[in-house]
Design a protein around this motif. Structure first.
Motif, PDB file in Angstrom:
ATOM      1  N   GLY A 554       0.763  -1.016   0.243  1.00  0.00           N
ATOM      2  CA  GLY A 554      -0.288  -0.171   0.379  1.00  0.00           C
ATOM      3  C   GLY A 554       0.998   1.163  -0.496  1.00  0.00           C
ATOM      4  O   GLY A 554       1.638   1.102  -0.525  1.00  0.00           O
ATOM      5  N   PRO A 555       1.004   1.698   0.986  1.00  0.00           N
ATOM      6  CA  PRO A 555       1.722   3.254   0.947  1.00  0.00           C
ATOM      7  C   PRO A 555       2.275   3.385   1.516  1.00  0.00           C
ATOM      8  O   PRO A 555       4.075   4.142   1.934  1.00  0.00           O
ATOM      9  CB  PRO A 555       0.434   4.419   1.632  1.00  0.00           C
ATOM     10  CG  PRO A 555       0.195   3.129   2.847  1.00  0.00           C
ATOM     11  CD  PRO A 555      -0.185   2.248   2.254  1.00  0.00           C
ATOM     12  N   ALA A 556       3.094   2.185   2.513  1.00  0.00           N
ATOM     13  CA  ALA A 556       4.294   2.066   2.625  1.00  0.00           C
ATOM     14  C   ALA A 556       5.572   1.364   1.746  1.00  0.00           C
ATOM     15  O   ALA A 556       5.355   1.137   0.198  1.00  0.00           O
ATOM     16  CB  ALA A 556       4.363   0.403   4.042  1.00  0.00           C
ATOM     17  N   THR A 557       7.391   1.653   1.634  1.00  0.00           N
ATOM     18  CA  THR A 557       7.985   1.802   0.994  1.00  0.00           C
ATOM     19  C   THR A 557       8.687   0.256   2.009  1.00  0.00           C
ATOM     20  O   THR A 557       9.115  -0.333   2.743  1.00  0.00           O
ATOM     21  CB  THR A 557       8.375   2.628   0.950  1.00  0.00           C
ATOM     22  OG1 THR A 557       8.212   3.501   0.279  1.00  0.00           O
ATOM     23  CG2 THR A 557       9.891   1.863   0.219  1.00  0.00           C
ATOM     24  N   LEU A 558       9.438  -0.918   0.641  1.00  0.00           N
ATOM     25  CA  LEU A 558      10.181  -1.763   1.096  1.00  0.00           C
ATOM     26  C   LEU A 558      10.952  -1.094   0.650  1.00  0.00           C
ATOM     27  O   LEU A 558      11.307  -0.628  -0.414  1.00  0.00           O
ATOM     28  CB  LEU A 558       9.554  -3.365   1.236  1.00  0.00           C
ATOM     29  CG  LEU A 558       9.663  -4.551   0.844  1.00  0.00           C
ATOM     30  CD1 LEU A 558       9.936  -5.523   1.185  1.00  0.00           C
ATOM     31  CD2 LEU A 558      11.038  -5.185   0.432  1.00  0.00           C
ATOM     32  N   VAL A 559      12.252  -2.077   1.979  1.00  0.00           N
ATOM     33  CA  VAL A 559      13.621  -1.559   1.359  1.00  0.00           C
ATOM     34  C   VAL A 559      14.292  -2.434   2.023  1.00  0.00           C
ATOM     35  O   VAL A 559      14.692  -3.468   2.876  1.00  0.00           O
ATOM     36  CB  VAL A 559      15.010  -0.817   1.789  1.00  0.00           C
ATOM     37  CG1 VAL A 559      16.292  -0.068   1.729  1.00  0.00           C
ATOM     38  CG2 VAL A 559      13.909   1.056   1.597  1.00  0.00           C
ATOM     39  N   GLU A 560      15.086  -3.661   0.772  1.00  0.00           N
ATOM     40  CA  GLU A 560      15.517  -4.774   0.432  1.00  0.00           C
ATOM     41  C   GLU A 560      16.936  -4.865   0.443  1.00  0.00           C
ATOM     42  O   GLU A 560      17.530  -3.806  -0.349  1.00  0.00           O
ATOM     43  CB  GLU A 560      15.678  -5.857   0.077  1.00  0.00           C
ATOM     44  CG  GLU A 560      16.527  -6.943   0.366  1.00  0.00           C
ATOM     45  CD  GLU A 560      15.303  -8.282  -0.266  1.00  0.00           C
ATOM     46  OE1 GLU A 560      16.154  -9.381  -0.531  1.00  0.00           O
ATOM     47  OE2 GLU A 560      14.031  -8.403  -0.303  1.00  0.00           O
ATOM     48  N   TYR A 561      18.413  -4.827   1.289  1.00  0.00           N
ATOM     49  CA  TYR A 561      19.499  -5.010   2.001  1.00  0.00           C
ATOM     50  C   TYR A 561      20.474  -5.798   1.302  1.00  0.00           C
ATOM     51  O   TYR A 561      20.474  -6.511   1.341  1.00  0.00           O
ATOM     52  CB  TYR A 561      20.211  -4.036   2.528  1.00  0.00           C
ATOM     53  CG  TYR A 561      19.874  -2.210   2.740  1.00  0.00           C
ATOM     54  CD1 TYR A 561      20.346  -1.341   2.717  1.00  0.00           C
ATOM     55  CD2 TYR A 561      19.040  -2.518   3.280  1.00  0.00           C
ATOM     56  CE1 TYR A 561      19.950   0.253   2.347  1.00  0.00           C
ATOM     57  CE2 TYR A 561      17.826  -1.434   4.184  1.00  0.00           C
ATOM     58  CZ  TYR A 561      19.152  -0.426   3.483  1.00  0.00           C
ATOM     59  OH  TYR A 561      18.782   0.808   3.935  1.00  0.00           O
TER      60      TYR A 561
END
Length: 859
Positions: A554-561
């Motif tokens: 939805g409005p969230a952001t996912l950051v994968e390192y």
């Protein structure tokens, strides 16, 4: 037959079942022989057998040579021949195989009937030791046929079949090996030699190892060890064989300890043959432990000893491990290439299939680096064809070779497909393991495959391909629910005993050294039982697509390192788009993280620091990890890598005031975020001992949640708490947390009757949907290859808990209470866990302890 001779014969029969009793009988017979040469010769023979059984090879050889002198001197040709048979075995164990075969061949014409059958078996055992498995199988068959012609003997037949099972397992005849072992076990039981069944179970372990069934191998080896202890007999190669299994699932530290102890033990006992295998094991462990110097030394020593012992198969294995050590040291020469080709040929001739394929793979990569493309193509093609069946390790090597071959031909898409096939082979192997510990370590088998796949995707510049490979590379073990071991009741009993010992240690009840020794024994029993569990046949390896992630976010952001070649990359899914960002060196992030954790600990305990050290260090980490992404201020889902799992993310400027959720992988986050929201379930609040604020914290929460089930004081015991948590809507535990670096699955929460460990939590049928652990260090996990995590938090996420709040740092006992009460106030008002935690932390801006709490899972 005189009484002395009868005692000597009885002693010889008992040597491998009850060696202490056999020694006493033989010594009595020797004392009573009174000049009777035959009785004295048989008594010395029996003492030699007992020495073999107890691992005292020097004494055994002395006794057997004494028996031989007596028998030869008195013209007792049959007795002398029988002794030569046993002496041949001892000579084999001490590395003199050529001399052993000469003694056996010299004895052969002197024996008929059952004695001849036993001698043929002993010769086949020598052939087994020098890896002439085909000749050994024929020798054992000849021994059985000779025994049948002589009228048979249950004990001798059981011994022949026990020894033959090793050869059949090495030749891949699993059914034949197990059939031999079942016959042998019945034969030993029928003849009253139950002590010898230890060898049956040891060989069951070996057969399971060769076919790749790790839980079955460990269960068999543990049963064998118990039977050897009960009988008082020497376990022989059991410690090495068991350590090989541990190494197959990358339990490196434990395997290295066992290998080092075996080298010292066999050296002290002058057991030259087993010392070769111990050194080879230590070399293998050292290679996986990043220590090529030790590996080269041990492999070279083993190879030289094997050559002296006329054991070309073991010498070839030593040469192979030396080759790997030189490769890992960075050596790249034409001479090394030629040596590798010779080594691969020797391994193939000796029947070492997996090492031979790996040696060819090493030769191929060397050839590519040296510009010898045609050699590389030929070797890669061979490995790719030959390794498609067999153990997972072999299949992984074969697909790796196929990928490299396709890259030589410029077929990047085909290489990607081959690498994915190799990863699936490792996934199936890992899924067959039931214990989360074994699964986590076994992921190391895929490291080369996933590393190459990730590099190819990055070079191609396709963010979605990079994300897929990043996901295939990380936390695959956590997608599988831990399996319960066959003896679940025994595990529960051992865990209860561990808790009681912890209480005894804390209260000083009993001798501390005795209690610590017993604690170590019980913890080993728990760990071993858990490892016996068998897993499932399939593994969920599907990675959610960018569109599926975006829909769930939805409005969230996912950051994968992702770390590749020492540098960090961030993959951000936001607003339905996926972007890739190149960041700085991973080493710099780890250095800043160590500084930040140090500063936060000192600040939380009021130990004094330059006023802005926490802020300056947090900002430097933010500049490295978050600022380049320009993510705005919406909810954030972070999938860390490496040491970044230990970062208290809420302290970073870019995370303050915003809901932040941490997850071991995007796939696990997606599973939690899209899990059906079950209705109902109890609220469970627990206060452990030794925390002055815990009872008040739990009382306040019980008022917050009318109808909550409260456990405090003596009621806060492990089994009632576990029963209440099973299927609960929310579980809050205010208890001392302890993270065990030596064994993360013994990380625990302290309750009234002792520690509640990860092993306890893994027994839950339905974990609580939401969990809050307010004690210190409750969120830490051990980090293994492939970002596999082991600890309290990761265990609950693997079980299916959708969100968990815990701390990744030590904090003062009462430092979390204010945050916890605020967090639950926001939860009760309907906020999601990550947002509730962010609100509570924003209300305590001057609390270093508050920023140590993080939210895991869907948030």
């Amino acid at each position: 037959m005189s009484d002395a001779l009868a005692k000597a014969v009885a002693a010889a029969d008992l040597a491998f079942t009850a060696p202490a009793k056999a020694r006493a009988l033989a010594e009595a017979a020797l004392a009573e022989a009174d000049g009777t040469t035959e009785a004295a010769a048989v008594a010395e023979h029996a003492l030699g057998l007992a020495g073999v059984s107890m691992g005292r090879l020097t004494d055994a050889e002395t006794r057997l040579r004494a028996a031989l002198r007596l028998a030869d001197g008195a013209g007792l040709r049959e007795r002398a021949a029988q002794t030569r048979g046993v002496l041949g075995y001892v000579l084999t164990l001490t590395g003199r195989t050529a001399e052993a075969l000469r003694e056996l061949d010299r004895a052969m014409p002197e024996l008929t009937g059952q004695a001849a059958a036993r001698l043929r078996m002993q010769r086949a055992v020598v052939l087994t030791e020098i890896t002439r498995f085909g000749d050994a199988a024929a020798g054992f068959a000849d021994a059985l046929e000779t025994l049948r012609a002589a009228g048979g003997d249950d004990l001798i037949e059981a011994t022949i079949r026990t020894n033959r099972s090793i050869v059949l397992a090495r030749l891949g005849d699993w059914r034949g090996a197990e059939d031999d072992l079942r016959h042998a076990e019945r034969g030993f039981a029928a003849t009253g030699h139950l002590g010898r069944t230890a060898m049956v179970w040891q060989n069951r372990g070996l057969a399971a190892t060769v076919r790749g069934d790790v839980p079955a191998a460990l269960a068999a080896y543990d049963e064998a060890a118990a039977r050897y202890r009960e009988a008082g007999t020497d376990p022989g190669l059991l410690p090495i064989e068991r350590a090989e299994v541990l190494l197959s699932v990358r339990l490196i530290a434990e395997a290295r300890e066992a290998a080092t102890a075996a080298v010292a033990d066999y050296g002290r006992r002058r057991n030259a043959v087993d010392l070769v295998q111990a050194r080879l094991l230590l070399a293998k462990v050292a290679l996986l432990d990043g220590d090529p110097e030790t590996a080269l030394r041990e492999a070279s020593l083993a190879r030289r000893s094997a050559v002296r012992q006329d054991r070309p198969g073991w010498a070839a294995l030593g040469g192979y491990l030396a080759l790997r050590a030189r490769r890992d040291s960075g050596l790249r020469t034409a001479a090394m290439l030629r040596s590798g080709q010779r080594t691969a040929a020797a391994l193939t001739e000796a029947g070492w299939v997996v090492p031979a394929l790996d040696a060819r793979l090493i030769v191929a990569t060397l050839a590519l680096e040296l510009g010898r493309t045609e050699i590389a193509k030929a070797e890669l093609s061979f490995v790719g064809r030959a390794g498609r069946s067999g153990p997972a390790e072999m299949r992984a090597r074969a697909w790796h070779a196929t990928a490299l071959l396709r890259l030589v031909h410029g077929d990047r898409r085909g290489a990607d497909a081959a690498l994915r096939a190799g990863v699936r082979a490792v996934d199936r192997f890992r899924a067959g393991l039931g214990a989360s510990e074994l699964r986590a370590h076994a992921s190391g088998h895929a490291s080369e495959l996933t590393g190459l796949g990730l590099r190819l995707a990055a070079e191609a510049g396709h963010p979605e391909a990079v994300l897929r490979w990043a996901e295939w590379r990380r936390a695959g073990a956590l997608r599988l629910r831990p399996a319960r071991p066959p003896d679940d009741e025994g595990l529960a009993a051992d865990l209860a005993a561990v808790r009681q010992l912890a209480v005894d240690l804390a209260t000083g009840t009993g001798d501390a050294r005795t209690l610590l020794r017993r604690q170590a024994e019980l913890e080993k029993a728990v760990r071993d039982r858990a490892r016996h569990a068998t897993g499932v046949s399939t593994s969920d390896t599907r990675v959610p697509s960018r569109a599926e992630l975006a829909d769930a976010l939805g409005p969230a952001t996912l950051v994968e390192y992702v770390e590749l070649d020492g540098r960090l990359t961030a993959l951000a899914v936001t607003g339905g788009r996926l972007r890739r960002y190149a960041l700085g060196p991973a080493a710099e992030a780890e250095e800043r993280l160590a500084e930040l954790r140090f500063a936060l600990r000192r600040a939380a305990f009021g130990l004094g620091l330059p006023g802005d050290l926490v802020e300056r260090t947090a900002r430097r980490l933010d500049d490295l990890l978050l600022a380049p992404l320009a993510l705005g201020d919406g909810p954030l889902v972070v999938v860390p890598t490496g040491r970044l799992h230990e970062l208290p993310w809420p302290v970073l400027p870019g995370c303050r005031g915003r809901p932040v959720s941490l997850a071991p992988s995007a796939a696990l986050w997606h599973r939690a975020a899209t899990a059906p929201r079950a209705a109902g379930g109890d609220h469970i609040v627990v206060a452990g001992p030794g925390l002055p604020h815990a009872a008040a914290e739990v009382a306040a929460l019980a008022r917050r949640y009318p109808g909550a089930r409260r456990f405090t004081g003596r009621t806060a015991r492990a089994e009632p708490v576990l029963a209440a948590l099973d299927g609960a809507a929310l579980g809050h535990i205010a208890a001392h947390g302890r993270f065990r670096t030596d064994n993360p699955l013994f990380s625990s929460l302290r309750l009234a009757d002792g520690p509640l460990t990860v092993y306890d939590l893994e027994r839950l049928a339905r974990p609580p949907r939401q969990v809050v652990l307010s004690g210190c260090d409750s969120g830490r996990s051990a980090i293994h290859a492939g970002d596999e995590l082991l600890g309290l938090a990761s265990a609950l996420l693997a079980l299916g808990t959708t969100s968990l709040v815990a701390t990744v740092l030590p904090i003062p006992d009462d430092a979390g209470r204010a945050l916890m009460l605020r967090h639950h106030r926001h939860l009760a008002a309907g906020l999601a866990p990550a947002e509730a935690l962010a609100r509570a932390q924003a209300e305590l801006p001057d609390s270093p302890a508050a920023t140590s709490y993080v939210c895991y899972g869907a948030g």
